[in-house]
Design an enzyme around this catalytic site. Structure first.
Site, PDB file in Angstrom:
ATOM      1  N   PRO A 127       0.882  -1.116   0.062  1.00  0.00           N
ATOM      2  CA  PRO A 127       0.040  -0.018  -0.093  1.00  0.00           C
ATOM      3  C   PRO A 127       0.785   1.248  -0.014  1.00  0.00           C
ATOM      4  CG  PRO A 127      -0.316  -1.167   1.779  1.00  0.00           C
ATOM      5  CD  PRO A 127       0.585  -1.892   1.171  1.00  0.00           C
ATOM      6  N   GLU A 128       0.471   2.020  -0.901  1.00  0.00           N
ATOM      7  CA  GLU A 128       1.318   3.574  -0.835  1.00  0.00           C
ATOM      8  C   GLU A 128       0.166   4.424  -0.547  1.00  0.00           C
ATOM      9  OE1 GLU A 128       4.170   4.183  -3.773  1.00  0.00           O
ATOM     10  OE2 GLU A 128       4.394   2.251  -4.300  1.00  0.00           O
TER      11      GLU A 128
ATOM     12  N   HIS B  41      -6.866 -14.391   8.368  1.00  0.00           N
ATOM     13  CA  HIS B  41      -5.434 -13.735   8.636  1.00  0.00           C
ATOM     14  C   HIS B  41      -5.425 -12.389   9.692  1.00  0.00           C
ATOM     15  CE1 HIS B  41      -3.441 -16.127   5.761  1.00  0.00           C
ATOM     16  NE2 HIS B  41      -4.262 -15.790   4.822  1.00  0.00           N
TER      17      HIS B  41
ATOM     18  N   ARG C  42       0.621 -11.402   5.501  1.00  0.00           N
ATOM     19  CA  ARG C  42       2.281 -11.341   5.644  1.00  0.00           C
ATOM     20  C   ARG C  42       2.898 -10.670   7.024  1.00  0.00           C
ATOM     21  NH1 ARG C  42       5.031 -10.161   0.038  1.00  0.00           N
ATOM     22  NH2 ARG C  42       6.931 -11.016   1.203  1.00  0.00           N
TER      23      ARG C  42
END
Ligand SMILES: [Zn+2]
Length: 276
Positions: A2-3, A91, A109
């Site tokens: 994500p930016e 998750h 992650r």
């Protein structure tokens, strides 16, 4: 990854769910990644802002009178794969319960982080503490950017440092440099190059935020989890991820190199290194 535009979209999506709510509980089993979150319990969320790729939730005592200063902030960094959802999933790493409902922080992650700190106390987060101005704000001035760029090292890693401007990550650095026709390894930009790059950053970041904003109607429950870098919005990329494809400006096949340990895409014809 994500930016800025993706983080801004996340901010806009969770704002209606959290603003004004009292945080009753934040549960997780990784206190080293989600630090001091117990301090947020019992506090009211009085604001949601963003600096670069960090989400900042302002927290006040639920009994505090209006107009008193915010005392704590909950800082959230989404890492590579973090995002908020209404439903718990395989998750889910953190569950945030308010007086109005529950929000789950999913992060396959596990690079995401949270911390509760005294407002503005970013000593434990050097990137946030040294972060440059927001690219779409009035604080991002052309003259100052040009002054800094004239002394810069390799321009892409310099942009990724977040010091000249915040929130420009790998994708938007490649796109901005392609638009400005500057080689990613160019050092010490001329004033003309720096001005072109300044304009390109504003254009690229503005278009991406707008594209993110246009998908806000989906609601947080449908928030699509991305897989790895890219793939968040249907933004037309000209350089990022297009190695071997013809340049949209000149038709030359784009190349990919590794610069500052990051995959870097550019046009060898339009973006040549200028010898100093
Ligand atoms: Zn080209």
């Amino acid at each position: 990854m994500p930016e800025l535009p993706e983080v801004e979209t996340t901010r806009r999506k969770i704002e209606p769910l959290l603003l004004g709510r009292i945080i009753e509980r934040i549960s997780h089993d990784a206190p080293h990644k989600y630090r001091n979150t117990h301090l947020a319990e019992g506090k009211r969320v009085s604001g949601l802002s963003r600096r670069g790729k960090y989400l900042l939730l302002q927290l006040t005592d639920s009994e505090a009178a209006e107009g008193l200063p915010h005392d704590l902030e909950l800082i959230v960094h989404l890492g590579m794969t973090g995002g908020f959802r209404l439903q718990a999933g395989q998750h889910t790493r953190v569950t945030l319960t308010t007086d109005a409902g529950t929000l789950h922080f999913d992060d396959p992650r596990r690079f995401g982080k949270m911390a509760v700190v005294a407002t503005g106390d970013y000593g434990g987060m050097p990137t946030l503490a040294a972060m440059g101005p927001e690219p779409l704000s009035d604080d991002f001035g052309e003259a100052e950017f040009v002054r800094l760029a004239r002394e810069c090292g390799a321009v892409k890693p310099w942009l990724l440092s977040q010091k000249p401007v915040s929130g420009v990550g790998n994708i938007y650095a490649d796109e901005s440099l392609w638009l400005a026709q500057i080689h990613p390894a160019q050092t010490k930009l001329t004033a003309a190059e720096a001005k072109k790059l300044y304009a390109a950053i504003r254009e690229v970041m503005g278009a991406a935020v707008e594209a993110g904003g246009s998908s806000l109607g989906e609601g947080v429950g449908n928030y699509r989890q991305h897989d790895g870098e890219g793939g968040w919005f249907q933004v037309q990329h000209h350089a990022y991820g297009k190695a071997g494809q013809p340049c949209d400006r000149c038709g030359t096949p784009l190349e990919k190199i590794v610069l500052g340990q990051r995959g870097t895409h550019f046009c060898p014809q339009c973006q040549r290194v200028r010898r100093a």
